[in-house]
Design a protein around this motif. Structure first.
Motif, PDB file in Angstrom:
ATOM      1  N   ASN A 168       0.758  -3.613  -3.694  1.00 31.28           N
ATOM      2  CA  ASN A 168       0.427  -2.780  -4.839  1.00 31.28           C
ATOM      3  C   ASN A 168       1.679  -2.621  -5.681  1.00 31.28           C
ATOM      4  OD1 ASN A 168      -2.162  -2.419  -3.933  1.00 31.28           O
ATOM      5  ND2 ASN A 168      -1.675  -0.521  -2.856  1.00 31.28           N
ATOM      6  N   VAL A 169       1.492  -2.511  -6.963  1.00 33.61           N
ATOM      7  CA  VAL A 169       2.640  -2.369  -7.848  1.00 33.61           C
ATOM      8  C   VAL A 169       2.780  -0.914  -8.281  1.00 33.61           C
ATOM      9  CG1 VAL A 169       2.568  -4.740  -8.671  1.00 33.61           C
ATOM     10  CG2 VAL A 169       1.266  -3.009  -9.876  1.00 33.61           C
ATOM     11  N   PRO A 170       4.001  -0.478  -8.544  1.00 30.17           N
ATOM     12  CA  PRO A 170       4.217   0.903  -8.984  1.00 30.17           C
ATOM     13  C   PRO A 170       3.468   1.165 -10.286  1.00 30.17           C
ATOM     14  CG  PRO A 170       6.265  -0.115  -8.354  1.00 30.17           C
ATOM     15  CD  PRO A 170       5.223  -1.196  -8.361  1.00 30.17           C
ATOM     16  N   PRO A 171       3.106   2.379 -10.572  1.00 30.27           N
ATOM     17  CA  PRO A 171       3.367   3.550  -9.743  1.00 30.27           C
ATOM     18  C   PRO A 171       2.395   3.611  -8.564  1.00 30.27           C
ATOM     19  CG  PRO A 171       2.176   4.217 -11.706  1.00 30.27           C
ATOM     20  CD  PRO A 171       2.430   2.736 -11.833  1.00 30.27           C
ATOM     21  N   LEU A 172       2.939   3.788  -7.378  1.00 31.20           N
ATOM     22  CA  LEU A 172       2.115   3.836  -6.172  1.00 31.20           C
ATOM     23  C   LEU A 172       1.589   5.244  -5.955  1.00 31.20           C
ATOM     24  CD1 LEU A 172       4.398   1.737  -3.803  1.00 31.20           C
ATOM     25  CD2 LEU A 172       2.358   0.966  -5.006  1.00 31.20           C
ATOM     26  N   LYS A 173       0.337   5.314  -5.609  1.00 31.49           N
ATOM     27  CA  LYS A 173      -0.246   6.605  -5.273  1.00 31.49           C
ATOM     28  C   LYS A 173       0.094   6.901  -3.817  1.00 31.49           C
ATOM     29  CE  LYS A 173      -4.153   5.862  -8.332  1.00 31.49           C
ATOM     30  NZ  LYS A 173      -5.566   5.549  -8.390  1.00 31.49           N
ATOM     31  N   PRO A 174       0.333   8.153  -3.494  1.00 33.94           N
ATOM     32  CA  PRO A 174       0.591   8.499  -2.086  1.00 33.94           C
ATOM     33  C   PRO A 174      -0.607   8.107  -1.218  1.00 33.94           C
ATOM     34  CG  PRO A 174       0.994  10.376  -3.528  1.00 33.94           C
ATOM     35  CD  PRO A 174       0.363   9.300  -4.366  1.00 33.94           C
ATOM     36  N   ILE A 175      -0.314   7.644  -0.023  1.00 35.39           N
ATOM     37  CA  ILE A 175      -1.392   7.299   0.890  1.00 35.39           C
ATOM     38  C   ILE A 175      -1.995   8.583   1.430  1.00 35.39           C
ATOM     39  CG2 ILE A 175      -1.950   6.205   3.092  1.00 35.39           C
ATOM     40  CD1 ILE A 175       0.235   4.214   2.525  1.00 35.39           C
ATOM     41  N   ASP A 176      -3.268   8.721   1.226  1.00 32.17           N
ATOM     42  CA  ASP A 176      -3.961   9.911   1.705  1.00 32.17           C
ATOM     43  C   ASP A 176      -5.347   9.482   2.151  1.00 32.17           C
ATOM     44  OD1 ASP A 176      -4.559  12.545   2.322  1.00 32.17           O
ATOM     45  OD2 ASP A 176      -5.247  12.988   0.293  1.00 32.17           O
ATOM     46  N   ASN A 177      -5.415   8.854   3.312  1.00 27.65           N
ATOM     47  CA  ASN A 177      -6.706   8.458   3.854  1.00 27.65           C
ATOM     48  C   ASN A 177      -6.939   9.217   5.160  1.00 27.65           C
ATOM     49  OD1 ASN A 177      -5.277   7.070   5.912  1.00 27.65           O
ATOM     50  ND2 ASN A 177      -5.206   5.221   4.652  1.00 27.65           N
ATOM     51  N   TRP A 178      -8.098   9.077   5.750  1.00 34.28           N
ATOM     52  CA  TRP A 178      -8.443   9.847   6.954  1.00 34.28           C
ATOM     53  C   TRP A 178      -7.479   9.554   8.097  1.00 34.28           C
ATOM     54  CZ3 TRP A 178      -9.652   7.855  11.681  1.00 34.28           C
ATOM     55  CH2 TRP A 178      -9.948   6.494  11.733  1.00 34.28           C
ATOM     56  N   TRP A 179      -6.978   8.315   8.195  1.00 37.01           N
ATOM     57  CA  TRP A 179      -6.077   7.939   9.276  1.00 37.01           C
ATOM     58  C   TRP A 179      -4.731   8.654   9.125  1.00 37.01           C
ATOM     59  CZ3 TRP A 179      -6.788   6.315  13.869  1.00 37.01           C
ATOM     60  CH2 TRP A 179      -5.778   5.688  14.587  1.00 37.01           C
ATOM     61  N   GLN A 180      -4.197   8.642   7.915  1.00 34.45           N
ATOM     62  CA  GLN A 180      -2.932   9.326   7.651  1.00 34.45           C
ATOM     63  C   GLN A 180      -3.063  10.828   7.916  1.00 34.45           C
ATOM     64  OE1 GLN A 180      -0.020   7.923   6.757  1.00 34.45           O
ATOM     65  NE2 GLN A 180      -0.870   5.874   6.824  1.00 34.45           N
ATOM     66  N   ARG A 181      -4.176  11.418   7.469  1.00 36.11           N
ATOM     67  CA  ARG A 181      -4.378  12.860   7.676  1.00 36.11           C
ATOM     68  C   ARG A 181      -4.495  13.187   9.163  1.00 36.11           C
ATOM     69  NH1 ARG A 181      -7.497  11.962   3.069  1.00 36.11           N
ATOM     70  NH2 ARG A 181      -9.438  11.927   4.269  1.00 36.11           N
ATOM     71  N   ASN A 217       0.808  -1.200   0.000  1.00 41.33           N
ATOM     72  CA  ASN A 217       0.000   0.000   0.000  1.00 41.33           C
ATOM     73  C   ASN A 217       0.848   1.259   0.000  1.00 41.33           C
ATOM     74  OD1 ASN A 217       0.946   0.230   2.592  1.00 41.33           O
ATOM     75  ND2 ASN A 217      -1.026  -0.058   3.583  1.00 41.33           N
ATOM     76  N   GLY A 218       2.139   1.110  -0.083  1.00 43.60           N
ATOM     77  CA  GLY A 218       3.029   2.261  -0.151  1.00 43.60           C
ATOM     78  C   GLY A 218       3.433   2.830   1.187  1.00 43.60           C
ATOM     79  N   ALA A 219       2.887   2.307   2.278  1.00 41.22           N
ATOM     80  CA  ALA A 219       3.251   2.812   3.606  1.00 41.22           C
ATOM     81  C   ALA A 219       4.656   2.354   3.955  1.00 41.22           C
ATOM     82  CB  ALA A 219       2.260   2.306   4.654  1.00 41.22           C
ATOM     83  N   ALA A 220       5.418   3.219   4.588  1.00 42.24           N
ATOM     84  CA  ALA A 220       6.779   2.872   4.992  1.00 42.24           C
ATOM     85  C   ALA A 220       6.745   2.225   6.366  1.00 42.24           C
ATOM     86  CB  ALA A 220       7.647   4.124   5.032  1.00 42.24           C
ATOM     87  N   SER A 221       7.455   1.123   6.502  1.00 42.00           N
ATOM     88  CA  SER A 221       7.591   0.453   7.798  1.00 42.00           C
ATOM     89  C   SER A 221       9.068   0.377   8.102  1.00 42.00           C
ATOM     90  CB  SER A 221       7.003  -0.953   7.747  1.00 42.00           C
ATOM     91  OG  SER A 221       5.637  -0.900   7.422  1.00 42.00           O
ATOM     92  N   PRO A 222       9.591   1.279   8.931  1.00 40.74           N
ATOM     93  CA  PRO A 222      11.032   1.280   9.185  1.00 40.74           C
ATOM     94  C   PRO A 222      11.469   0.045   9.957  1.00 40.74           C
ATOM     95  CG  PRO A 222       9.925   2.850  10.606  1.00 40.74           C
ATOM     96  CD  PRO A 222       8.889   2.312   9.669  1.00 40.74           C
ATOM     97  N   LEU A 223      12.659  -0.421   9.640  1.00 44.25           N
ATOM     98  CA  LEU A 223      13.269  -1.535  10.357  1.00 44.25           C
ATOM     99  C   LEU A 223      14.414  -0.956  11.170  1.00 44.25           C
ATOM    100  CD1 LEU A 223      13.958  -4.577  10.871  1.00 44.25           C
ATOM    101  CD2 LEU A 223      15.378  -4.447   8.834  1.00 44.25           C
ATOM    102  N   TYR A 224      14.322  -1.080  12.474  1.00 51.88           N
ATOM    103  CA  TYR A 224      15.380  -0.614  13.353  1.00 51.88           C
ATOM    104  C   TYR A 224      16.160  -1.824  13.816  1.00 51.88           C
ATOM    105  CZ  TYR A 224      12.523   3.532  13.344  1.00 51.88           C
ATOM    106  OH  TYR A 224      11.803   4.611  12.944  1.00 51.88           O
ATOM    107  N   GLY A 225      17.456  -1.794  13.657  1.00 53.05           N
ATOM    108  CA  GLY A 225      18.232  -2.939  14.065  1.00 53.05           C
ATOM    109  C   GLY A 225      19.705  -2.626  14.145  1.00 53.05           C
TER     110      GLY A 225
END
Length: 135
Positions: free
Chosen positions: A104-117, A1-9
């Motif tokens: 989702n495959v590129p080109p990915l649309k920016p995530i812009d839903n009520w939760w993100q906003r 879905n294009g959301a970034a999930s950082p990996l800390y390690g």
């Protein structure tokens, strides 16, 4: 879905293909158990990562991650990864034992839903960035 999930390690040792990942309130090792490289560039093209977490001598979590630089994998490429994983970790590495996650495959649309906003409105994304810089 294009959301970034950082990996800390923390990479403990360059000779050991293991990254200690910090997540879900725990630190657990991620082992690279298979690495495919491009014969021309030497860059990795695919990797299989194994992770597990033991507590009190009991395995409470194990996971196998397939990583690819390709945004879409053919069925043949995915089957080849399953075949390599089954040789390395015969428990949990078959198609019926794993969960495939649709991407989702590129080109990915920016995530812009009520939760993100909502998160951006209250500044939570900025707070996460500050915390990440301190880890």
């Amino acid at each position: 879905n294009g959301a970034a999930s950082p990996l800390y390690g923390t990479l403990r040792d360059l000779k050991t293909p293991s990254l200690d990942e910090l997540g879900f309130g725990n630190s657990f090792p991620n082992y690279v158990v298979d690495l495919q490289t491009d014969p021309k560039t030497g860059e990795y093209t695919e990797a299989i990562q194994f992770q597990c977490l033991d507590a009190g001598g009991v395995r409470v979590f194990e996971g196998i991650n397939f990583l690819s630089r390709e945004p879409e994998m053919s069925d043949a490429s995915l089957d080849a990864m399953f075949a390599r994983a089954a040789k390395i970790a015969p428990y949990g590495a078959t198609k019926d034992q794993m969960h495939l996650i649709d991407h989702n495959v590129p080109p990915l649309k920016p995530i812009d839903n009520w939760w993100q906003r909502a998160w951006k409105t209250i500044g939570f994304d900025d707070l996460l960035e500050l915390i990440a810089k301190d880890l």
